[in-house]
Design a protein around this motif. Structure first.
Motif, mmCIF file in Angstrom:
data_model
loop_
_atom_site.group_PDB
_atom_site.id
_atom_site.type_symbol
_atom_site.label_atom_id
_atom_site.label_comp_id
_atom_site.label_asym_id
_atom_site.label_seq_id
_atom_site.Cartn_x
_atom_site.Cartn_y
_atom_site.Cartn_z
ATOM 1 N N TRP A 96 49.110 -38.882 -24.191
ATOM 2 C CA TRP A 96 50.270 -38.242 -25.160
ATOM 3 C C TRP A 96 49.956 -36.893 -25.019
ATOM 4 O O TRP A 96 50.904 -35.997 -25.217
ATOM 5 N N ARG A 97 48.865 -36.395 -25.114
ATOM 6 C CA ARG A 97 48.540 -34.995 -25.541
ATOM 7 C C ARG A 97 49.061 -34.062 -24.091
ATOM 8 O O ARG A 97 48.954 -32.898 -24.279
ATOM 9 N N GLY A 98 48.547 -34.784 -22.988
ATOM 10 C CA GLY A 98 48.846 -34.155 -21.677
ATOM 11 C C GLY A 98 50.473 -34.251 -21.196
ATOM 12 O O GLY A 98 50.586 -33.956 -20.231
ATOM 13 N N GLU A 99 51.252 -34.764 -22.177
ATOM 14 C CA GLU A 99 52.611 -34.946 -21.731
ATOM 15 C C GLU A 99 53.399 -34.012 -20.951
ATOM 16 O O GLU A 99 53.205 -32.658 -21.277
ATOM 17 N N GLY A 100 54.070 -34.206 -20.176
ATOM 18 C CA GLY A 100 54.737 -33.161 -19.301
ATOM 19 C C GLY A 100 53.757 -32.752 -18.218
ATOM 20 O O GLY A 100 54.422 -32.014 -17.057
ATOM 21 N N LEU A 101 52.653 -32.904 -18.155
ATOM 22 C CA LEU A 101 51.605 -32.477 -16.976
ATOM 23 C C LEU A 101 51.866 -33.492 -15.884
ATOM 24 O O LEU A 101 51.928 -34.394 -16.006
ATOM 25 N N ALA A 102 51.922 -32.826 -14.342
ATOM 26 C CA ALA A 102 52.239 -33.468 -13.408
ATOM 27 C C ALA A 102 50.850 -34.532 -12.931
ATOM 28 O O ALA A 102 49.769 -33.972 -12.929
ATOM 29 N N LEU A 103 50.899 -35.534 -12.555
ATOM 30 C CA LEU A 103 49.969 -36.396 -12.227
ATOM 31 C C LEU A 103 49.395 -35.849 -10.831
ATOM 32 O O LEU A 103 50.319 -35.543 -10.058
#
Lengths: 106, 251, 151
Positions: free
Chosen positions: B237-244
């Motif tokens: 959740w905290r890393g939302e939006g970061l690309a895998l």
């Protein structure tokens, strides 16, 4: 699990010197490591890697525990004829692996 | 571990809100040296791809393979890893990607679950995660996932171990500074399963989190422990939006 | 000679704090020159026409980028036969031996090596005709900050 791969250019001119890249799945156990219960893990590394093209050996490596786990090599060879470029390796336990890639030479 | 969870629940009352997310959000790759950055980006030399290749083979292996239900992974699994951990209605609980694979093994395929950190489990997880490469993390923390999220959020800021540190002290308050010679990352979970050079093999996010517990001299939760799962959900959740970027390469 | 000895001593002092005590006790510094001589049979190698590329500072000793290039036409008459990779402080001094020949076309090998501690490494190229070339480089290895019991 003997798993590895080799990459060469798909096409080359006869006599052109091209790069081959090899990646092998292997823990390269040094023999210095111990399990949590104190048991020593015996040394087991890929000790020989051989690459052949057009019936000739183009690269051979003799290795020890100083090569990183999951060994990677890049080297060069002269493209002589269309066919397979084959890499073979063997570890201290006698397990062998092989991978190949095709090159079209014109 | 139960005591730790209880501690987290106590802290919950005092700290209802999550600490602000680091700005700008930066993936772990940002904190790598140029050599490991290049290794991760190299689609031949990145050692994690050996596990991806093994996972691709496993996908179609056996009497009742993954492919029998899911077909071509490139289509069916695209984006899946970006949504985990998630609440699984069929199972009635929150699972991470590896947990979902285990559930398929035991429930649908009639096979024993893989052992944690076994090469096969890592290979399948890495193969599935690879199908979401470049896609943004987007987990749901509402509804039945909420209690797990809150547990992770509170654990994230609970001091633990002989060093008496919480996740937040390094990864919110001190990211970008150094620990010995190593830069401290923001602790985003985008790379996992990742090839960690320190381990010389691929490992799961749970293994990395256990290493953090060890690092602050706290008792390490077992694989599959609720605390680890809760932390995974909070971190996603905290890393939302970061690309895998699995399989990532990490120190 | 005196200057070289001083540099070596200074290097040892700089490197010392980064090493765990156990590593210092069990990984004594070998004489790289003697190791090189064991490969060349005592012949003096040239330091021209050979390049060793390693980072000055490695993020982790388990996987250090390594490349060696030797200038050579790689013909039947004039080629690099082999490249020895030698370590000053690894538990085993011989890291790798690469066999090349005219079919290689270019004398260049890239791999990744393990370094137990910061140290110098040497590459010795054995040329057809019995000549040798030598390159050396020092790599410092960063101590891991986030300790990990590994399982």
């Amino acid at each position: 699990m003997a798993l590895g791969r080799i990459q060469v250019p798909a096409r080359a001119r006869r006599g052109e010197v091209v790069e081959a890249r090899v990646l092998i799945r292997h823990a390269m156990e040094t023999g210095f490591r111990r399990e949590a219960d104190g048991r020593a893990v015996p040394m087991n590394v890929v000790n020989t890697v051989t690459c052949r093209h057009a019936g000739r050996e183009v690269f051979r490596a003799e290795l020890g525990s100083g090569i990183s786990a999951n060994p990677y090599f890049a080297f060069w060879f002269r493209a002589e004829e269309s066919g397979e470029v084959t890499v073979e390796w063997v570890d201290d336990a006698g397990e062998r692996g092989v991978a190949s890639a095709r090159i079209e030479v014109s | 571990m139960r005591a730790l969870a209880a501690l987290a629940l106590c802290a919950c009352a005092a700290a209802a809100a999550a600490p602000p997310r680091p700005e700008p959000p930066l993936p772990g790759t940002h904190f790598l040296g140029s050599d490991l950055k290049a290794l991760q980006a190299d689609d031949f030399a990145n050692p994690g791809l050996l596990w991806v290749a093994r996972g691709e083979a496993l996908w179609s292996e056996g009497a009742k393979p993954c492919a029998a239900c899911h077909g071509e992974a490139a289509r069916s699994m695209r984006g899946a890893a970006a949504r985990y951990p998630r609440f699984d209605a069929g199972l009635g609980r929150v699972v991470n990607l590896e947990g979902r694979i285990d559930a398929c093994r035991t429930g649908r395929q009639g096979l024993p679950a893989f052992a944690p950190e076994s090469p096969e489990r890592l290979a399948l997880a890495a193969f599935v995660a690879r199908q979401s490469r470049g896609m943004p993390l987007a987990v749901s923390v509402d509804g039945p996932a909420r209690p797990v999220f809150e547990r992770g959020r509170d654990l994230y800021r609970t001091r633990i171990g002989q060093l008496n540190l919480a996740c937040t002290h390094c990864h919110d308050e001190r990211w970008g500074k150094t620990l010995l010679a190593e830069p401290i990352s923001q602790g985003h979970p985008t790379a996992w399963p990742a090839y960690r050079v320190e381990w010389q093999t691929l490992g799961s996010l749970q293994r990395r989190l256990r290493a953090c517990f060890f690092g602050v001299r706290a008792a390490m939760p077992d694989y599959g422990d609720g605390d680890l799962l809760a932390l995974e959900l909070y971190l996603a959740w905290r890393g939302e939006g970061l690309a895998l970027e699995s399989p990532g390469v990490r120190r | 000679m005196r200057r070289r000895r001083f540099l070596r001593a200074a290097g040892a002092v700089l490197a010392a704090p980064a090493l765990p005590a156990a590593a210092q006790a069990f990984l004594p510094r070998r004489d790289l020159a003697a190791l090189v001589a064991s490969v060349t049979g005592g012949a003096t190698p040239s330091r021209e026409g050979i390049a060793l590329e390693v980072p000055a500072l490695a993020e982790n000793g388990n996987s250090v980028a390594f490349r060696v290039r030797v200038e050579s036409p790689m013909t039947e008459a004039d080629h690099v036969r082999a490249i020895h990779v030698l370590s000053e402080r690894n538990p085993r001094e011989r890291v790798a031996l690469f066999h090349l020949g005219p079919a290689s076309g270019r004398a260049e090998v890239t791999t990744r090596i393990r370094l137990a501690v910061g140290q110098r490494i040497a590459v010795v190229a054995a040329l057809s005709g019995g000549r040798f070339r030598l390159a050396e480089a020092a790599v410092e290895v960063t101590a891991a900050a986030c300790i990990d019991e590994g399982t």
